[in-house]
Design an enzyme around this catalytic site. Structure first.
Site, PDB file in Angstrom:
ATOM      1  N   CYS A 157      -8.859  -2.840 -11.475  1.00  0.00           N
ATOM      2  CA  CYS A 157      -8.421  -1.676 -10.692  1.00  0.00           C
ATOM      3  C   CYS A 157      -7.159  -1.981  -9.890  1.00  0.00           C
ATOM      4  O   CYS A 157      -6.712  -1.166  -9.098  1.00  0.00           O
ATOM      5  CB  CYS A 157      -9.546  -1.188  -9.773  1.00  0.00           C
ATOM      6  N   HIS A 203       0.806  -1.226   0.000  1.00  0.00           N
ATOM      7  CA  HIS A 203       0.000   0.000   0.000  1.00  0.00           C
ATOM      8  C   HIS A 203       0.832   1.266   0.000  1.00  0.00           C
ATOM      9  O   HIS A 203       0.414   2.292  -0.537  1.00  0.00           O
ATOM     10  CB  HIS A 203      -1.025  -0.039   1.118  1.00  0.00           C
ATOM     11  N   ARG A 221     -10.717   4.163  -2.642  1.00  0.00           N
ATOM     12  CA  ARG A 221     -10.357   3.312  -1.487  1.00  0.00           C
ATOM     13  C   ARG A 221     -10.761   4.032  -0.203  1.00  0.00           C
ATOM     14  O   ARG A 221      -9.951   4.715   0.418  1.00  0.00           O
ATOM     15  CB  ARG A 221      -8.847   3.048  -1.470  1.00  0.00           C
ATOM     16  N   GLU A 253     -10.965 -10.575  -6.531  1.00  0.00           N
ATOM     17  CA  GLU A 253      -9.581 -10.554  -6.046  1.00  0.00           C
ATOM     18  C   GLU A 253      -9.221 -11.794  -5.236  1.00  0.00           C
ATOM     19  O   GLU A 253      -8.157 -11.845  -4.634  1.00  0.00           O
ATOM     20  CB  GLU A 253      -9.283  -9.263  -5.278  1.00  0.00           C
ATOM     21  N   ASP A 261      -4.428  -8.194  -5.150  1.00  0.00           N
ATOM     22  CA  ASP A 261      -4.725  -9.302  -4.242  1.00  0.00           C
ATOM     23  C   ASP A 261      -4.892 -10.615  -4.988  1.00  0.00           C
ATOM     24  O   ASP A 261      -4.511 -11.667  -4.488  1.00  0.00           O
ATOM     25  CB  ASP A 261      -5.988  -8.997  -3.426  1.00  0.00           C
TER      26      ASP A 261
HETATM   27  C1  PEP Z   1      -6.385  -5.063  -5.549  1.00  0.00           C
HETATM   28  O1  PEP Z   1      -6.285  -5.927  -4.678  1.00  0.00           O
HETATM   29  O2  PEP Z   1      -5.977  -5.203  -6.708  1.00  0.00           O
HETATM   30  C2  PEP Z   1      -7.007  -3.772  -5.228  1.00  0.00           C
HETATM   31  C3  PEP Z   1      -7.236  -2.870  -6.155  1.00  0.00           C
HETATM   32  O3  PEP Z   1      -7.287  -3.537  -3.920  1.00  0.00           O
HETATM   33  P1  PEP Z   1      -6.163  -3.037  -2.863  1.00  0.00           P
HETATM   34  O4  PEP Z   1      -4.907  -2.796  -3.631  1.00  0.00           O
HETATM   35  O5  PEP Z   1      -6.702  -1.818  -2.236  1.00  0.00           O
HETATM   36  O6  PEP Z   1      -6.088  -4.204  -1.955  1.00  0.00           O
HETATM   37 MG    MG Z   2      -7.412  -5.688  -2.836  1.00  0.00          MG
END
Ligand code: PEP
Ligand code: MG
Length: 596
Positions: free
Chosen positions: A513, A200, A307, A442, A466
């Protein structure tokens, strides 16, 4: 650059590129480690002066926290200031003061050691407590101790709050809330020892358009405050104490990169359409409403992933309905006709909210995350949904659930949506009643039941970050296994193909995404797999648009078809790179190695 500092030996580090761009600057080494405090005795005649020093250090720390509180409020909103409430309570605690002063007087020790003794006793008690919320308070006590000690010992504290001039942030690791708390105006780049390209912290750097390299192993041990650094977020190279030759070379790379950025921005108002007329939607991933400006200026058509959890993890208390409504509506009102996909709270994993309480989990990424959490805490879920449906009255909002692995989760979440809507209508609220409902794909289980899911939702958005982590069993933030984290693994391509097929069969749209379209190889193969929408960090949108506009859909379809039959990610990568070299050499500049 300061010539005097270039005499030190140049060292080159190789890490994982996390956010593109070239930065030059001084290291701001985040010092989160506690210094040991030695037992030092003082004479009886020094006791009063030592107590005075202690109370002055408390006062200085109070001023420091007050300033930090105001800065957080000004820059990030009133609620962010609350992060420091506990710190200020600890500092004002009479028992802490009384015990420390008593220790100075009775044991004739320095104020630093007396404070250390007092808070160590409290921390030992906390160590035995299971409750996560209380244990988090222990971290706050440690932080207060660190601050007071720094003031007592006259050292400058190198927490993020001390970042007050432009520098490159160097840290061992950055949590999502650490990263969210960095003042982006002063952060030229950031580099960390740990992490992966979809951790993140990396995602937040991309959102802010700040170059970043992660997974550098031990850079933070070598870099000293004010050392000079060059960060190449395109190839993942970091140079410590660069020679004049390296500086000259990277100045050229930076100039080329900036020129390319300027050129790409001229595409802002053009559609993402291939040479043979196939159009896809390009929308933005955002973490906070301020990023809407970047999304618009980089040509995003709407928000493909909002998010929302960042609003929740950067504060000590839960936001209420009104506050959330204003927060979501501020995004929707700025994009009233384009879709804004609001993802419901995705806490858990590494996105830890301090108000959650007891959350000790052996495998947090497989634990109480996303929709699992909100279905267990329906009080929080309902409040958020109420705020989202109300914000939806101002535009074209879609709602998306994260981390779905079983159909029942979607059914239950939809039922709650219906109840929330009915209640809002009964109470005469304006709502976006027709807001579409979708799910993130995911988990591998969601792919396997995508045909069932597709019959019960209006859209899919594939979270490749994910999906790759769960399908390949590779922790997305773990540098040691990052060599295995590869979205071009043919197994992943097959999961993507199956998801698109399920969506097509049930006539729903499917976007992505996760970070996958942010690399040229990822963008080309996703295009060929037939995705309808890519959502990415605002700063990366012009590059993706350029790529889409430079190829034919037909070419990418055959590229994807062949890739699906391959056995390794390496073959897939080479296959795509060969295509670029042979058919579209003008795209070669988007390959990372072209940068240097
Ligand atoms: C993902 O898992 O690709 C996603 C967009 O969610 P995050 O990165 O916030 O877990
Ligand atoms: Mg995710």
């Amino acid at each position: 650059m300061d010539e005097a500092k270039i005499e030190k030996k140049e060292i080159t580090f190789s890490g994982i590129p996390a956010s593109p761009g070239i930065a030059f600057g001084e290291a701001f080494v985040v010092n989160v480690e506690e210094q040991p405090v030695a037992e030092e005795h003082i004479g009886a005649e020094e006791v009063d002066a030592e107590i005075d020093r202690f109370t002055s250090a408390l006062a200085a720390t109070e001023t420091e926290l007050g300033n930090l509180h105001r800065a957080l409020e000004d820059e990030m909103g009133e609620e962010h200031g609350k992060i420091l409430d506990t710190h200020r309570m600890i500092l004002a605690d009479e028992i802490m003061r009384g015990d420390t002063i008593r220790a100075i007087r009775e044991r004739k020790v320095t104020a630093a050691y007396a404070l250390h003794l007092t808070l160590d006793r409290v921390l030992t008690t906390f160590a035995g407590i299971k409750d996560e919320f209380l244990r988090e308070r222990a971290a706050d006590i440690r932080d207060v101790r660190r601050r007071v000690l720094h003031n007592l010992l006259g050292q400058k504290i190198e927490g993020f709050s001390a970042l007050r001039k432009k520098a490159i942030v160097v840290a061992r690791d950055l949590t999502p809330s650490d990263t969210a708390g960095i003042d982006k105006k002063y952060c030229l780049a950031f580099v960390t020892d740990s992490g992966g390209s979809t951790s993140h912290a990396a995602i937040l750097a991309r959102s802010a358009g700040i170059p970043a390299v992660v997974g550098l192993t031990d850079l933070s041990r070598h870099a000293k405050p004010h050392d000079q650094l060059i960060v190449d977020g395109i190839t993942g190279t970091v140079i410590l104490n660069p020679t004049p030759e390296s500086i000259d070379m990277y100045r050229e790379v930076q100039a080329r990169y900036r020129e390319l950025e300027r050129e790409l921005l001229t595409l802002r108002d053009y559609p993402a359409v291939t040479l043979d007329g196939h159009t896809i939607e390009l929308s933005a991933n955002i973490e906070v409403p301020d990023e809407v400006d970047d999304a618009l200026s980089h040509g995003a058509r709407g928000v493909g992933l909002f998010r929302t959890e960042y609003f929740f993890i950067t504060r000590a208390t839960l936001p209420g309905e009104e506050e959330q409504y204003r927060y979501y509506a501020s995004v929707v009102k700025r994009m009233p006709s384009d879709p804004v996909i609001i993802r419901t709270l995705d806490v858990g994993g590494d996105k830890i909210a301090r108000w959650v309480g007891d959350l000790e989990e052996a495998n947090p990424f497989m634990g109480w995350r996303g929709i699992r959490f909100t279905l267990a805490r329906t009080d929080i879920f309902r409040t958020q949904l109420r705020a989202i449906f109300r914000a939806a009255a101002h535009g074209n909002v879609k709602i998306m659930f994260p981390m779905v692995s079983v159909l029942e989760e979607v059914r239950l979440a939809r039922e709650i949506c219906e109840e929330v809507k009915e209640d809002l209508k009964r109470n005469r609220y304006q709502i976006g009643e027709k807001a579409e409902i979708g799910v993130m794909i995911e988990t591998p289980a969601a792919v396997a039941i995508a045909d069932h899911l597709a019959r019960e939702v209006d859209f899919f958005s594939i979270g490749t970050n994910d999906l790759v982590q769960y399908a390949l069993a590779v922790d997305r933030g773990n540098t040691k296994v990052s060599y295995l984290y590869d979205a071009l693994h043919p197994g992943i391509l097959r999961l993507l193909r199956d998801t698109v097929a399920a969506a097509r069969k049930n006539k729903i749209w499917v976007g992505v995404c996760g970070e996958m379209p942010s690399s040229i190889q990822g963008a080309l193969v996703l295009l060929g797999l037939g995705l309808d929408e890519f959502s990415a960090a605002p700063y990366l949108i012009p590059t993706i648009k350029k790529i889409v506009r430079s190829v034919t859909y037909d070419e990418t379809r055959s590229l994807a078809r062949k890739a699906l039959g391959m056995g390794t990610a390496r073959e897939v990568r080479e296959h795509i790179e060969r295509y670029i070299r042979d058919k579209r050499p003008e795209l070669g500049e988007f390959l990372p190695e072209a940068a240097s």
